[in-house]
Design a protein around this motif. Structure first.
Motif, short mmCIF file in Angstrom:
data_model
loop_
_atom_site.label_atom_id
_atom_site.label_comp_id
_atom_site.label_asym_id
_atom_site.label_seq_id
_atom_site.Cartn_x
_atom_site.Cartn_y
_atom_site.Cartn_z
N LEU A 89 0.82 -1.22 0.00
CA LEU A 89 0.00 0.00 0.00
C LEU A 89 0.85 1.27 0.00
O LEU A 89 1.92 1.32 0.60
CB LEU A 89 -0.90 0.03 1.24
N ALA A 90 0.33 2.29 -0.63
CA ALA A 90 0.93 3.62 -0.56
C ALA A 90 0.67 4.20 0.83
O ALA A 90 -0.27 3.78 1.52
CB ALA A 90 0.29 4.53 -1.62
N ALA A 91 1.49 5.16 1.23
CA ALA A 91 1.27 5.84 2.50
C ALA A 91 -0.14 6.43 2.51
O ALA A 91 -0.56 7.04 1.52
CB ALA A 91 2.31 6.94 2.71
N GLY A 92 -0.86 6.22 3.58
CA GLY A 92 -2.25 6.68 3.66
C GLY A 92 -3.23 5.69 3.06
O GLY A 92 -4.44 5.90 3.12
N GLY A 93 -2.71 4.61 2.47
CA GLY A 93 -3.57 3.61 1.85
C GLY A 93 -4.35 2.81 2.88
O GLY A 93 -3.96 2.71 4.05
N GLU A 94 -5.46 2.24 2.44
CA GLU A 94 -6.36 1.52 3.32
C GLU A 94 -6.53 0.07 2.90
O GLU A 94 -6.62 -0.23 1.71
CB GLU A 94 -7.73 2.17 3.33
N LEU A 95 -6.60 -0.80 3.89
CA LEU A 95 -6.98 -2.19 3.68
C LEU A 95 -8.40 -2.35 4.20
O LEU A 95 -8.72 -1.90 5.31
CB LEU A 95 -6.04 -3.13 4.46
N HIS A 96 -9.25 -2.98 3.40
CA HIS A 96 -10.63 -3.27 3.78
C HIS A 96 -10.83 -4.77 3.68
O HIS A 96 -10.55 -5.36 2.62
CB HIS A 96 -11.62 -2.54 2.88
N ILE A 97 -11.28 -5.37 4.75
CA ILE A 97 -11.51 -6.81 4.78
C ILE A 97 -12.96 -7.08 5.16
O ILE A 97 -13.47 -6.51 6.13
CB ILE A 97 -10.59 -7.51 5.82
N ALA A 98 -13.60 -7.95 4.40
CA ALA A 98 -14.92 -8.47 4.75
C ALA A 98 -14.73 -9.97 4.95
O ALA A 98 -14.35 -10.68 4.01
CB ALA A 98 -15.93 -8.21 3.63
N ASP A 99 -14.93 -10.43 6.17
CA ASP A 99 -14.69 -11.85 6.44
C ASP A 99 -15.39 -12.24 7.74
O ASP A 99 -15.82 -11.38 8.51
CB ASP A 99 -13.20 -12.16 6.54
N TYR A 100 -15.45 -13.54 7.96
CA TYR A 100 -15.99 -14.01 9.22
C TYR A 100 -15.06 -13.53 10.32
O TYR A 100 -13.85 -13.69 10.25
CB TYR A 100 -16.10 -15.54 9.23
N GLY A 101 -15.65 -12.90 11.31
CA GLY A 101 -14.89 -12.39 12.44
C GLY A 101 -15.39 -13.01 13.72
O GLY A 101 -15.92 -14.13 13.72
N LEU A 102 -15.24 -12.28 14.80
CA LEU A 102 -15.67 -12.75 16.11
C LEU A 102 -17.15 -13.12 16.06
O LEU A 102 -17.99 -12.30 15.68
CB LEU A 102 -15.44 -11.65 17.15
N GLN A 103 -17.44 -14.34 16.44
CA GLN A 103 -18.82 -14.82 16.50
C GLN A 103 -19.34 -14.52 17.91
O GLN A 103 -19.08 -15.26 18.85
CB GLN A 103 -18.89 -16.30 16.15
N ARG A 104 -20.03 -13.41 18.06
CA ARG A 104 -20.35 -12.83 19.37
C ARG A 104 -21.51 -13.51 20.11
O ARG A 104 -21.56 -13.48 21.32
CB ARG A 104 -20.69 -11.35 19.20
N THR A 105 -22.45 -14.05 19.36
CA THR A 105 -23.62 -14.63 20.02
C THR A 105 -23.64 -16.15 19.85
O THR A 105 -23.00 -16.69 18.94
CB THR A 105 -24.92 -14.05 19.44
#
Length: 141
Positions: free
Chosen positions: A63-79
């Protein structure tokens, strides 16, 4: 899949370059270009921990400086219901070893470990197979 994605992108009038490879190869795939955004969708829950770390490290480096990573994935299963659905569907299909760290909410910690700043979970979406989290991190330098 690529043909389908290209068709949808074209129909939407978007100019997007798609690359085929492993996330840990992102610098090679980009041939020296420094993007301002990298997006990953439903990949991290399927790969071993070492690959999660290697991918995030490579994405940060690319990534360039100031660049962003966006992830859509299974995360913490809270319930309990989300955990039950995740175990019954995703872990039965993709196995438990690679998926369990995601279910415990490991991605934000791994993102920070790779150097990302301002890491945040921006949304949690309940699905019939467990909850999917949207994560964002920034390369500040």
């Amino acid at each position: 899949m690529l043909a389908r994605a290209r068709k949808r992108l074209s129909a939407a009038g978007l100019s997007v370059v798609l690359h085929v490879g492993f996330a840990r190869q992102v610098a090679v795939l980009l041939e020296g270009r420094r993007p301002t955004k990298i997006v990953s969708s439903l990949v991290f829950h399927q790969v071993p921990m070492a690959e999660k770390v290697a991918a995030l490290t490579a994405m940060y480096a690319a990534l360039a400086a100031g660049g962003e990573l966006h992830i859509a994935d299974y995360g913490l299963q809270r319930t309990q219901i989300m955990r039950f659905l995740f175990r019954g569907i995703i872990q039965n299909l993709d196995g438990r070893v690679n998926t369990e760290p995601n279910a415990r909410g490991v991605l934000p910690e791994l993102m920070r470990g790779a150097g990302f700043q301002n890491v945040e979970e921006t949304a949690v979406i309940a699905t019939p197979s467990g909850s999917i989290s949207l994560y964002r991190g920034v390369r500040t330098q």
